[in-house]
Every structure is written in C-alpha cells, then in structure tokens.
Design an enzyme around this catalytic site. Structure first.
Site, PDB file in Angstrom:
ATOM      1  N   HIS A  12      -6.152  -4.661  -1.285  1.00  0.00           N
ATOM      2  CA  HIS A  12      -5.089  -4.098  -0.443  1.00  0.00           C
ATOM      3  C   HIS A  12      -4.212  -5.202   0.158  1.00  0.00           C
ATOM      4  O   HIS A  12      -4.529  -5.759   1.213  1.00  0.00           O
ATOM      5  CB  HIS A  12      -5.730  -3.244   0.671  1.00  0.00           C
ATOM      6  CG  HIS A  12      -4.736  -2.470   1.490  1.00  0.00           C
ATOM      7  ND1 HIS A  12      -4.760  -1.083   1.603  1.00  0.00           N
ATOM      8  CD2 HIS A  12      -3.707  -2.869   2.257  1.00  0.00           C
ATOM      9  CE1 HIS A  12      -3.794  -0.690   2.400  1.00  0.00           C
ATOM     10  NE2 HIS A  12      -3.137  -1.755   2.825  1.00  0.00           N
ATOM     11  N   GLU A 195      -5.295   4.940   9.265  1.00  0.00           N
ATOM     12  CA  GLU A 195      -5.011   3.690   9.982  1.00  0.00           C
ATOM     13  C   GLU A 195      -4.638   4.088  11.410  1.00  0.00           C
ATOM     14  O   GLU A 195      -5.124   3.511  12.377  1.00  0.00           O
ATOM     15  CB  GLU A 195      -3.859   2.933   9.302  1.00  0.00           C
ATOM     16  CG  GLU A 195      -3.474   1.624   9.980  1.00  0.00           C
ATOM     17  CD  GLU A 195      -2.236   0.963   9.330  1.00  0.00           C
ATOM     18  OE1 GLU A 195      -1.474   1.651   8.628  1.00  0.00           O
ATOM     19  OE2 GLU A 195      -2.035  -0.253   9.557  1.00  0.00           O
TER      20      GLU A 195
HETATM   21  N1  ADE Z   1       3.203  -1.584   5.013  1.00  0.00           N
HETATM   22  C1  ADE Z   1       2.808  -2.850   5.127  1.00  0.00           C
HETATM   23  N2  ADE Z   1       1.712  -2.937   5.906  1.00  0.00           N
HETATM   24  C2  ADE Z   1       1.419  -1.683   6.296  1.00  0.00           C
HETATM   25  C3  ADE Z   1       0.392  -1.124   7.109  1.00  0.00           C
HETATM   26  N3  ADE Z   1      -0.547  -1.850   7.688  1.00  0.00           N
HETATM   27  N4  ADE Z   1       0.425   0.208   7.296  1.00  0.00           N
HETATM   28  C4  ADE Z   1       1.371   0.961   6.726  1.00  0.00           C
HETATM   29  N5  ADE Z   1       2.343   0.479   5.958  1.00  0.00           N
HETATM   30  C5  ADE Z   1       2.371  -0.835   5.744  1.00  0.00           C
HETATM   31 ZN    ZN Z   2      -1.399  -1.666   3.921  1.00  0.00          ZN
END
Ligand code: ADE
Ligand code: ZN
Length: 330
Positions: A12, A195
């Site tokens: 990732h 997230e």
């Molecule tokens: N694009 C780049 N980093 C990201 C993240 N942590 N969450 C969502 N989109 C992203």
């Molecule tokens: Zn990401």
C-alpha cells in the site's frame, strides 16, 4: 535489531504521495508553479489534518505534468523504497493525475512508469506492480473514467484497481459500477475503508465492492463479528500505522489496533502509504512495531508471507519474490 535489511513486501503506497518534497519543489521551480504554501520551513510537506493533507497532495500533483515526470518519480521512489529492503511493491496511480482520464495519454504515462520499473528491477532488484485508483471525493462518474483506464490497460504492470481519497464522501455502493467493470476486466480489487469510517464502512465495502483487500481497515476493530468475517474470508488489511498516527486516525502508536486485529485472526500487512508526508519508511514502521508491540523477525517474516500471498501479481512473480524472502544462511 536492524530491520532495514529484512526483505519486505509492501502493498500500500501511493506513487504521487511517495514523491519526496524536494523532488516536487524542483519540478515546481522548473515549471514556475507557485506551491510554496504546501511546504514547512524545513522543506517538508505541511498539513493540518486529513482534508488539508488531500489538498496539499493534489497541489503537489499539479507539478507532475508529463510521462517523463512520472518516469523520474517512479525511479526516485523505487530507489528510496529498495534502500529499505523492499523487494516487491505495489503502488496506487490515478489517471486523474496522468492526463485527466484520457486513455491515450494514460497509456503514455504508464509506459514511462513501466520503463522506470523495468530499469529498477534490473538495477535494484525491486519489482513494482500498479493499482489504478479512483479518487472517492472526485465522485462516482470520475471513478468510472479511472476504471475504464484500468480495464484498457490491464496487463503485466497494471494488475489491480482500487479507490483512495475522502472516505466519508458517499457510500461504497456508489462506486460499485467501477469495481464491477474492473473485476470483469480481470483486475484484482482493493479499496480504502475503515481509515476514518467505522465497521459499517468496512462491511459495506466488502459487500458492495467485493474486494480482496482493504486499505487500512482499522475501523473493523470495533466489531468482533466483522473481524471474524474478515478472518474467515481471508480479506487482507493493508495497514499503515505511521500514516494513521500522523493523520490522527489513532491517538498514538500505543493505541494502534494492528496487534489486536492480528490476534483476532485478521490477516494484516504493513505499509507506509505516503512515506515523505508521514516522515516514515518501512524500516521505521518495523522499528515502531518492534518497540510498541514487541514484534520480531519471525513476526515480520509471517507478515511478509501474508503480503506476498495477497499480492496482485501472477504466480511466476510470486514464486520469484518468495525466493527473495527466504532467510539467507548466515
Ligand atoms: N491518498 C493518499 N493517501 C491517502 C490516505 N491515507 N487515505 C486516503 N486517500 C489517500
Ligand atoms: Zn492509502
């Protein structure tokens, strides 16, 4: 212990988000673009919170204007990543930042990235695969354009389709058309979820987008039934602890749920997300996991096996990378 030399698999990363600030500042100078507001006094990226991070990220991307810029970027990123023992890496790339969704332009950008990846494989022994990525806060219609670019260019280099960006925009099902298109083209699927969103966002992403992997997924920690379902289905979480700490998705390393997720049987992996933004590297992530949770060489070996099993590559590549992960005789 020195974790730098452990051979690693990283699933990732965002290609644009891996651009060193000095690289972006150099492009800005070359092109007379004023983005001085995105840097702090030390020349690092400056952002207040997640929404501001996305704005800074997009401002940085305005300097990346040609296939040659992406060739140089890919090479610079692979050099830095390989220096931390990564032997196989996947990266998210967005047609939105590479020709604005025009398929012919996208092909030119991809050819440049692939050229850099081939050179890095020859000279540094790191293998790269690309995951075409829709940007959630650009909306479902724009995401369909990204998915069409992905479907048109599936091949040796582009092996997956995903979605990043503002997770709280819309619901996962709004993007199902794009994921269906990518799946039918034979691409493997992942999406950022959990997230910022809670367990329901993760559950809907699994149900509506039918992904094999989830970007982050830490919100699953609040629902034991969901964790059991993820474990049962073998859905792999691409966890990025340093990113979560800096963006304040968690209150600190001690509070990070990665160890509890792993203890619940959830297949977890570790990645850096956007390393220069979060002042991290894969070595730093391993150092902090060792310091915070007492993880050691055996834990990291198991982690890398999970990551390689979940990698979006063909079996020949997987077997080749597996050899690189084998411990060397002392
Ligand atoms: N694009 C780049 N980093 C990201 C993240 N942590 N969450 C969502 N989109 C992203
Ligand atoms: Zn990401």
């Amino acid at each position: 212990m020195n974790f730098r030399d452990i051979p690693k698999v990283e699933l990732h990363t965002h290609l644009e988000g891996s651009a060193p600030p000095a690289f972006i500042a150099g492009l800005a100078r070359e092109k007379n673009i004023d983005i001085s507001g995105i840097f702090d006094a030390q020349g690092g990226y400056a952002f207040r919170d997640f929404d501001h991070f996305l704005q800074v990220y997009e401002a940085a991307c305005t300097t990346l204007q040609s296939p040659e810029d992406f060739r140089r970027l890919t090479l610079a990123v692979l050099e830095e990543t390989a220096a931390h023992g990564v032997v196989y890496m996947e990266t998210f790339v967005s047609p939105d930042f590479c020709g604005g969704g025009d398929v012919a332009a996208w092909r030119d950008y991809l050819a440049a990235m692939q050229d850099a990846a081939d050179e890095a494989e020859r000279t540094m022994g790191i293998t790269l695969r690309g995951i075409v990525t829709g940007i959630r806060h650009f909306g479902p219609d724009q995401c369909k354009i990204a998915a069409a670019c992905a479907a048109e260019t599936k091949g040796d280099f582009i092996t997956g389709f995903g979605m990043a960006g503002g997770e709280m925009v819309g619901r996962p099902g709004d993007y199902a058309y794009s994921f269906d298109m990518a799946r039918e083209a034979g691409l493997q699927l992942t999406a950022h979820a959990g997230e910022w969103g809670g367990p329901s966002m993760v559950a809907e992403t699994i149900r509506d987008l039918k992904v094999a992997r989830i970007g982050h997924g830490i919100g699953a920690i609040d629902d034991p039934k969901l964790m059991a379902e993820i474990a049962d289905k073998g859905i792999v979480l691409e966890v990025c602890p340093g990113s979560n700490v800096v963006l304040k998705a968690v209150s600190g390393w001690d509070a990070h749920p990665i160890a509890k997720l792993r203890d619940a049987g959830v297949p977890v992996t570790v990645s850096t997300d956007d390393p220069p933004f979060f002042h991290t590297t894969m070595t730093d992530e391993y150092d902090m996991l060792a310091k915070t949770f007492g993880w050691g060489a055996d834990d990291f070996r198991a982690l890398n096996k999970i990551a390689l099993d979940a990698a979006f590559c063909d079996d020949e590549t997987r077997a080749r990378v597996a050899k690189r992960l084998e411990p060397k005789d002392e």
